[in-house]
Design an enzyme around this catalytic site. Structure first.
Site, PDB file in Angstrom:
ATOM      1  N   CYS A  42      -2.336  -0.140   9.388  1.00  0.00           N
ATOM      2  CA  CYS A  42      -1.443  -1.297   9.302  1.00  0.00           C
ATOM      3  C   CYS A  42      -0.099  -0.978   9.939  1.00  0.00           C
ATOM      4  CB  CYS A  42      -1.217  -1.706   7.842  1.00  0.00           C
ATOM      5  SG  CYS A  42      -2.682  -2.366   7.009  1.00  0.00           S
ATOM      6  N   CYS A  47      -0.510   5.920   7.265  1.00  0.00           N
ATOM      7  CA  CYS A  47      -1.804   5.425   7.743  1.00  0.00           C
ATOM      8  C   CYS A  47      -1.608   4.546   8.970  1.00  0.00           C
ATOM      9  CB  CYS A  47      -2.489   4.640   6.633  1.00  0.00           C
ATOM     10  SG  CYS A  47      -4.053   3.867   7.137  1.00  0.00           S
ATOM     11  N   CYS A  90       0.844  -1.194   0.000  1.00  0.00           N
ATOM     12  CA  CYS A  90       0.000   0.000   0.000  1.00  0.00           C
ATOM     13  C   CYS A  90       0.879   1.244   0.000  1.00  0.00           C
ATOM     14  CB  CYS A  90      -0.913   0.003   1.225  1.00  0.00           C
ATOM     15  SG  CYS A  90      -1.894   1.499   1.420  1.00  0.00           S
ATOM     16  N   CYS A 135      -7.721   1.695  -0.253  1.00  0.00           N
ATOM     17  CA  CYS A 135      -7.199   0.882   0.847  1.00  0.00           C
ATOM     18  C   CYS A 135      -7.246  -0.584   0.448  1.00  0.00           C
ATOM     19  CB  CYS A 135      -8.004   1.106   2.117  1.00  0.00           C
ATOM     20  SG  CYS A 135      -7.502   0.015   3.466  1.00  0.00           S
ATOM     21  N   CYS A 166      -8.887 -11.924  21.673  1.00  0.00           N
ATOM     22  CA  CYS A 166      -8.309 -10.939  20.762  1.00  0.00           C
ATOM     23  C   CYS A 166      -7.194 -10.148  21.437  1.00  0.00           C
ATOM     24  CB  CYS A 166      -9.390  -9.995  20.221  1.00  0.00           C
ATOM     25  SG  CYS A 166     -10.231  -9.032  21.491  1.00  0.00           S
TER      26      CYS A 166
END
Length: 433
Positions: free
Chosen positions: A81, A78, A72, A160, A389
């Site tokens: 990520c 950004c 990307c 994206c 998570c």
């Protein structure tokens, strides 16, 4: 250590659990984003914050064999990520190491068996996203995207590649659309959901749209086959601009269909979620006479396949809206042996903790399942399947299950739910036998 602002050459010796490189400079740790273990790098020290010394990467002098070109063009700015510069299989190995080390360090436990990590296509996987929207006067235009890594601003991005189609290529067109409306400074956020047969965008608005605004958004939706919603306040104020299709996802191997609303929590990666559910079902080993308790059940992601194998399943969730969806999803799939209860699982004095259960499934948020884990010993389940998570809270709760309640950590598995990020989903099986 040299003064702030000085260029320093050092070797990266480790990665933090957030995927940030760690260098040793004069005996002190320096944290360098986008650097990988084994690399020799040139970096510039930032102003020291408390006890934390960070640096900006200038160039990689000796790259790691695992370094790849990010997929990307916005990587590095950004904040969506953190690991695109690390080859995908190496990302997965890193995440498995994080989970294993955290279990050992915090929980003082190790699984008897590690199942192979579960991976899928690392691009165009993300079916749920919250996008920021901002009119930037200095640029003279609206930006739509994720927050920048180093600050509160919206990343200036046009596309994206981790979003599922058609969202992946629509950020620029969405920004241009909002810019032409009266809402360009009164629309701060978009919730996006990609279902199997429909796409939904929820537009958070702080002022009433004009008739021309409504028409412009409807034309955009028709062009891209997207259903649009207004959100004027809290989640209960979400309404479609026009007719909206049901949002559904399916797990074909289990012959299950789930309906959800555009603001509901669903796992972001459909392929990985299907494997997660199948693994949980297989490890639970539910028998036809079993009573099953599914805590943090959401809209029934694990509840439905487990109920098909059990005598009775009780699902518990703090969000009444998700409980309503779980009830509907059970009916939609012809499953009649369920009961769903709305309860705050941060509290401990609930009657279902005093009932006997054969199998318990937990899928808590990042804060973990501290209160349920403290109470479950009285129910004497033979198996607990814990979906996590956040490795640190899994490790904390695993220690309680093993040291206080006499369970054994039999199996663990990592699921790459969030490729190119440092986030990791994992599953652990605890048994008494």
């Amino acid at each position: 250590m040299r003064a702030d602002g000085a260029a320093v050459v050092a070797t990266i010796v480790d990665l933090t659990h957030d995927g940030v490189g760690v260098a040793d400079v004069d005996g002190r740790k320096v944290f360098v984003a986008d650097a990988l273990p084994g690399e020799r790098v040139e970096m510039v020290l930032r102003k020291r914050r408390r006890k934390l010394q960070e640096a900006d990467l200038l160039r990689v002098l000796e790259p790691s064999p695992s370094r790849v070109l990010p997929g990307c063009e916005y990587f590095g700015r950004c904040g969506g990520c953190a690991l695109q510069h690390l080859e995908h299989s190496a990302q997965v190995s890193f995440k498995q190491r994080v989970v294993a080390e955290t279990l050992k360090r915090i929980g003082r436990v190790e699984p008897e068996e590690w199942l192979p990590a579960v991976v899928s296509e690392p691009w165009h996987y993300r079916r749920r996203a919250r996008l920021g929207v901002k009119y930037v006067a200095g640029k003279g235009r609206v930006l739509v995207g994720f927050r920048e890594r180093a600050g509160p601003y919206i990343t200036d991005m046009r596309r994206c590649p981790v979003l599922k189609p058609p969202l992946d290529g629509l950020l620029d067109e969405l920004a241009e659309l909002i810019e032409r409306t009266s809402l360009k400074e009164r629309l701060p956020q978009i919730e996006a959901a990609v279902a199997d047969d429909a796409v939904a965008l929820v537009l958070r608005i702080l002022a009433e749209p004009s008739a021309a605004d409504v028409q412009a958004f409807l034309e955009f939706g028709a062009r891209h086959d997207i259903d649009l919603y207004w959100q004027r306040g809290g989640p209960g104020t979400v309404v479609p601009l026009a007719g909206a299709r049901p949002l559904r996802y399916r797990i074909p191997e289990l012959e299950l269909t789930y309906e959800f609303l555009p603001m509901d929590f669903v796992q972001v990666n459909a392929a990985i979620n299907a494997e997660l559910v199948k693994t949980a079902v297989n490890l639970a080993q539910v028998e036809a006479t079993d009573r099953v308790l599914d805590l943090y059940c959401g809209l029934g992601n694990f509840s439905l396949p487990l109920a098909r194998r059990a005598a009775l399943l009780t699902g518990v969730e703090g969000d009444a809206g998700l409980i309503a969806r779980a009830v509907r999803n059970a009916a939609l799939n012809g499953i009649g042996n369920t009961r769903f209860v709305t309860a705050d699982l941060m509290a401990s004095d609930w009657p279902f903790y005093r009932e006997p259960w054969d199998v318990v499934v937990l899928d808590p948020p990042r804060t973990g399942a501290e209160a349920p884990v403290a109470e479950l010993h009285g129910s004497k389940p033979r198996r607990i399947v814990y979906v996590s998570c956040h490795p640190a809270t899994l490790a904390r709760d695993a220690q309680v299950l093993v040291e206080r309640h006499g369970f054994k950590l039999r199996v663990a598995r990592v699921f790459d739910m969030f490729p190119h990020t440092h986030h990791v989903e994992s599953l652990a099986l605890f048994t008494r036998d």
